[in-house]
Design a protein around this motif. Structure first.
Motif, PDB file in Angstrom:
ATOM      1  N   ALA A 122      14.888  42.532  29.312  1.00 21.60           N
ATOM      2  CA  ALA A 122      13.647  43.209  29.736  1.00 21.60           C
ATOM      3  C   ALA A 122      13.907  44.703  29.936  1.00 21.60           C
ATOM      4  O   ALA A 122      13.090  45.543  29.541  1.00 21.60           O
ATOM      5  CB  ALA A 122      13.127  42.577  31.022  1.00 21.60           C
ATOM      6  N   GLY A 123      15.063  45.032  30.522  1.00 22.36           N
ATOM      7  CA  GLY A 123      15.392  46.445  30.731  1.00 22.36           C
ATOM      8  C   GLY A 123      15.543  47.175  29.403  1.00 22.36           C
ATOM      9  O   GLY A 123      15.084  48.313  29.258  1.00 22.36           O
ATOM     10  N   SER A 124      16.169  46.495  28.421  1.00 23.29           N
ATOM     11  CA  SER A 124      16.328  47.132  27.109  1.00 23.29           C
ATOM     12  C   SER A 124      14.965  47.360  26.470  1.00 23.29           C
ATOM     13  O   SER A 124      14.708  48.421  25.892  1.00 23.29           O
ATOM     14  CB  SER A 124      17.163  46.258  26.165  1.00 23.29           C
ATOM     15  OG  SER A 124      18.363  45.902  26.775  1.00 23.29           O
ATOM     16  N   ALA A 125      14.099  46.334  26.570  1.00 22.16           N
ATOM     17  CA  ALA A 125      12.765  46.471  25.967  1.00 22.16           C
ATOM     18  C   ALA A 125      11.981  47.583  26.654  1.00 22.16           C
ATOM     19  O   ALA A 125      11.306  48.387  25.996  1.00 22.16           O
ATOM     20  CB  ALA A 125      12.013  45.145  26.070  1.00 22.16           C
ATOM     21  N   ALA A 126      12.091  47.663  27.972  1.00 25.12           N
ATOM     22  CA  ALA A 126      11.354  48.697  28.712  1.00 25.12           C
ATOM     23  C   ALA A 126      11.851  50.091  28.324  1.00 25.12           C
ATOM     24  O   ALA A 126      11.058  51.021  28.127  1.00 25.12           O
ATOM     25  CB  ALA A 126      11.523  48.469  30.214  1.00 25.12           C
ATOM     26  N   ALA A 127      13.178  50.216  28.187  1.00 28.55           N
ATOM     27  CA  ALA A 127      13.731  51.535  27.834  1.00 28.55           C
ATOM     28  C   ALA A 127      13.288  51.943  26.427  1.00 28.55           C
ATOM     29  O   ALA A 127      12.954  53.109  26.183  1.00 28.55           O
ATOM     30  CB  ALA A 127      15.249  51.492  27.937  1.00 28.55           C
ATOM     31  N   LEU A 128      13.265  50.972  25.500  1.00 28.91           N
ATOM     32  CA  LEU A 128      12.821  51.288  24.138  1.00 28.91           C
ATOM     33  C   LEU A 128      11.330  51.629  24.122  1.00 28.91           C
ATOM     34  O   LEU A 128      10.891  52.538  23.418  1.00 28.91           O
ATOM     35  CB  LEU A 128      13.117  50.104  23.207  1.00 28.91           C
ATOM     36  CG  LEU A 128      14.592  49.946  22.840  1.00 28.91           C
ATOM     37  CD1 LEU A 128      14.876  48.554  22.297  1.00 28.91           C
ATOM     38  CD2 LEU A 128      15.030  51.011  21.824  1.00 28.91           C
ATOM     39  N   ALA A 129      10.562  50.894  24.920  1.00 28.11           N
ATOM     40  CA  ALA A 129       9.122  51.185  24.993  1.00 28.11           C
ATOM     41  C   ALA A 129       8.906  52.604  25.521  1.00 28.11           C
ATOM     42  O   ALA A 129       8.016  53.328  25.067  1.00 28.11           O
ATOM     43  CB  ALA A 129       8.425  50.163  25.889  1.00 28.11           C
TER      44      ALA A 129
END
Ligand SMILES: NC(=O)C1=CN([C@@H]2O[C@H](COP(=O)(O)OP(=O)(O)OC[C@H]3O[C@@H](n4cnc5c(N)ncnc54)[C@H](O)[C@@H]3O)[C@@H](O)[C@H]2O)[C@@H](O)CC1
Ligand SMILES: [K+]
Length: 565
Positions: free
Chosen positions: A511-518
């Motif tokens: 989730a953290g990776s997805a949030a950072a990419l978003a």
């Protein structure tokens, strides 16, 4: 790499060992020297020199006032005329001594008769309205939430006097500051009246042109509310030991578990912490390695637009193509597929494997999405759910046997988030759009906690919340982004970022990776929108922005650290 911003409680905890070791005074000296450096720079750029500058210092009783007084002493030594107003009477002893020795004037602040206090407030307010620079050292991280008289009276009177001054100036053409430009308001650590952790602004609060913050960036300076009134943020490093985790996520220790709404108490104890994402971070935008081929680089599937409205599908798809996916598969309406292929012949329309999906922009037919959506949930394929797909979410959540993939990103605007929450949250049945707009952090976190997805809440200041409550705050984009189709472009960019940027092996923190990419997608969208007048213009600018970003250095990012001199 994004930089972390911390709650007041976390900063105080990090300071404590240094205070216990007797280093409080040296910390304050470093903070004050950094503050003075910023003030000198501001004064030089506004009026060429420090000598003769009129400075009013609002000093509170704690260390925040101490910082302001020590900095003011530095400025007085360089020829500035410093007047100190201490509305609460009490002052940091060493700060007071230093300012007196440097020749600062102190307004009578020990008045214990109400009318005398009011008269002093009026005098201070009048002087402040005409000063070249006002230093707000009333309250910092030790502030209790509500401002009462005499602090509220003073701030209110000063702001009213400053407004009268500027109306007068507009009418007469005469400037009241000694340099002829508007006055500069510098907040010490945090603007008084703004919650350093949540960014919540009280009825009365200071509005700063520059906030000089010490030891760690305070979360509230980067969240809606605080971010609007803090001006430019200057950071003075004090060598505090705050540990963001290695992989780029903020520390999770002590974070409330967000099964639904965090309790007020646990929120107060740990507070929302934020990753601040800036233009310079776009250097982390996923790029292919030398051994990548189209499949390993990342295949994005798009279902967007409809037979009546193929345009949204074109915008979403072309945004992803320009952002550099390995391959784009467009599914759904044939009309949309034809329109996309006509503009980008490299796009494929056959079904097949994808590394991520973007669905829902431009209201595709629900049945075009449903099958792929169920399959993606089953296989754990990362999803970006926009507009029409968000509307399907409550029904999907109620029947799904697996949770949403942990890399799922929902991209609602305030209206869509309200609609979603009223349908999935028993406690939010009466929620309206205004509620969400006035407390976006709370509701984005709430939706993330309830759905298990990352929530990217679109707005002037787009905010991203992970299900565990962490926040990402990309710097805001230009107002020109508020144009039809802009959200469709963003959904395509978020999808491209997930398809190309998520590592295929399970990470500790999907989730953290997805949030950072978003968050990177938001920054790219902002930059591409700088000169664009339409959503098509944004799409066209994407590739050029990515090419240019390789040359963006640390300067001009608003992250320059101030060193005490
Ligand atoms: N602790 C440290 O190591 C350092 C702290 N620094 C400064 O210290 C500040 C924190 O200092 P303090 O903990 O003394 O806190 P503050 O200076 O923010 O204020 C605390 C004082 O204000 C009063 N107060 C709080 N809220 C009030 C309200 N709403 N109305 C009226 N009075 C109120 C309190 O009773 C207390 O006397 C930081 O913001 C920063 O500016 C810097 O000097 C750098 C080092
Ligand atoms: K302050």
């Amino acid at each position: 790499m994004p930089v972390p911003a911390y709650s007041a409680a976390a900063v105080r905890a990090a300071e404590q060992p240094l205070l216990d070791a007797g280093r409080g005074e040296s910390l304050m000296r470093t903070a004050a020297a950094g503050l003075a450096t910023v003030c000198r720079r501001e004064l030089r750029s506004a009026r060429g020199r420090i000598t003769g500058a009129r400075i009013v210092v609002f000093a509170g009783p704690g260390s925040n006032g101490g910082d302001a007084l020590l900095a003011a002493a530095n400025l007085a030594h360089r020829g500035a005329h410093v007047t100190v107003s201490a509305p609460l009477g009490r002052l940091h002893a060493e700060g007071r001594r230093a300012a007196r020795r440097a020749g600062a004037l102190f307004l009578d602040s020990a008045a214990d008769v109400e009318t005398a206090a009011e008269a002093t407030a009026a005098e201070a307010a009048g002087l402040a309205a005409e000063a070249d620079l006002v230093l707000d050292g009333l309250l910092g991280t030790g502030a209790r939430p509500r401002l009462d008289p005499p602090l509220s009276t003073l701030i209110h009177a000063w702001q009213a006097a400053a407004r009268r001054r500027s109306v007068q100036q507009a009418n007469t053409g005469q400037r009241s500051t000694s340099h002829g430009a508007s006055q500069i308001v510098v907040a010490v650590d945090v603007p008084t009246g703004v919650d350093a952790t949540t960014g919540e602004c009280g009825d009365v609060h200071v509005r700063a042109d520059v906030t000089v913050t010490f030891g760690a960036r305070k979360a509230g300076l980067h969240l809606p509310g605080g971010a609007e009134v803090s001006g430019r943020i200057e950071y003075v490093d004090l060598g505090l030991d705050l540990h963001p985790s290695e992989d780029g996520g903020p520390p999770l220790d002590g974070w409330p578990s967000l099964e639904g709404q965090p309790s007020r108490e646990s929120e107060a104890a740990s507070g929302p912490e934020v990753w601040v994402v800036d233009d310079v971070d776009l250097r982390d935008w996923p790029r292919p390695g030398p051994h990548d081929h189209k499949y390993t680089r990342g295949v994005l599937g798009v279902i967007a637009g409809s037979r009546q409205f193929p345009g949204a599908g074109v915008l979403t798809s072309l945004a992803a193509v320009h952002a550099g996916v390995g391959m784009l598969r467009v599914q759904g309406a044939g009309t949309v597929q034809d329109a996309v292929v006509a503009r980008a012949p490299e796009v494929v329309t056959t079904p097949g494997r994808v590394q991520a999906w973007t669905m829902g922009s431009g209201a595709p037919e629900p049945h075009d999405m449903m099958e792929f959506l169920s399959e993606a949930i089953g296989t754990g394929t990362p999803l970006v759910l926009d507009a029409g797909a968000l509307a399907l979410l409550p029904a999907l959540l109620s029947v799904a046997t697996s949770p949403l993939p942990s890399c799922t990103v929902l991209t609602p605007h305030a209206g869509e988030l309200t609609e979603l929450l009223t349908r999935i949250d028993d406690e939010a049945a009466d929620l309206d759009r205004g509620d969400v707009e006035s407390d976006p952090v709370r509701w984005a976190r709430r939706a993330a906690g309830l759905t298990g997805a990352v929530v990217l809440l679109k707005g002037h200041r787009t905010l991203i919340a992970a299900p565990d409550g962490r926040l990402w705050a990309p710097t805001p984009g230009p107002p020109g982004l508020a144009t039809a189709g802009s959200g469709d472009v963003l959904a395509g960019l978020v999808g491209a970022a997930l398809a190309t940027g998520l590592r295929p092996d399970p990470t500790d923190d999907p989730a953290g990776s997805a949030a950072a990419l978003a968050a990177l997608a938001v920054i790219l969208h902002n930059r591409a929108g700088r000169f664009a007048r339409s959503a098509s213009g944004i799409v066209e600018a994407i590739a050029a922005e990515l090419a240019e970003i390789e040359h963006v250095g640390p300067t001009g990012t608003g992250r320059g650290d101030t060193h005490a001199r």
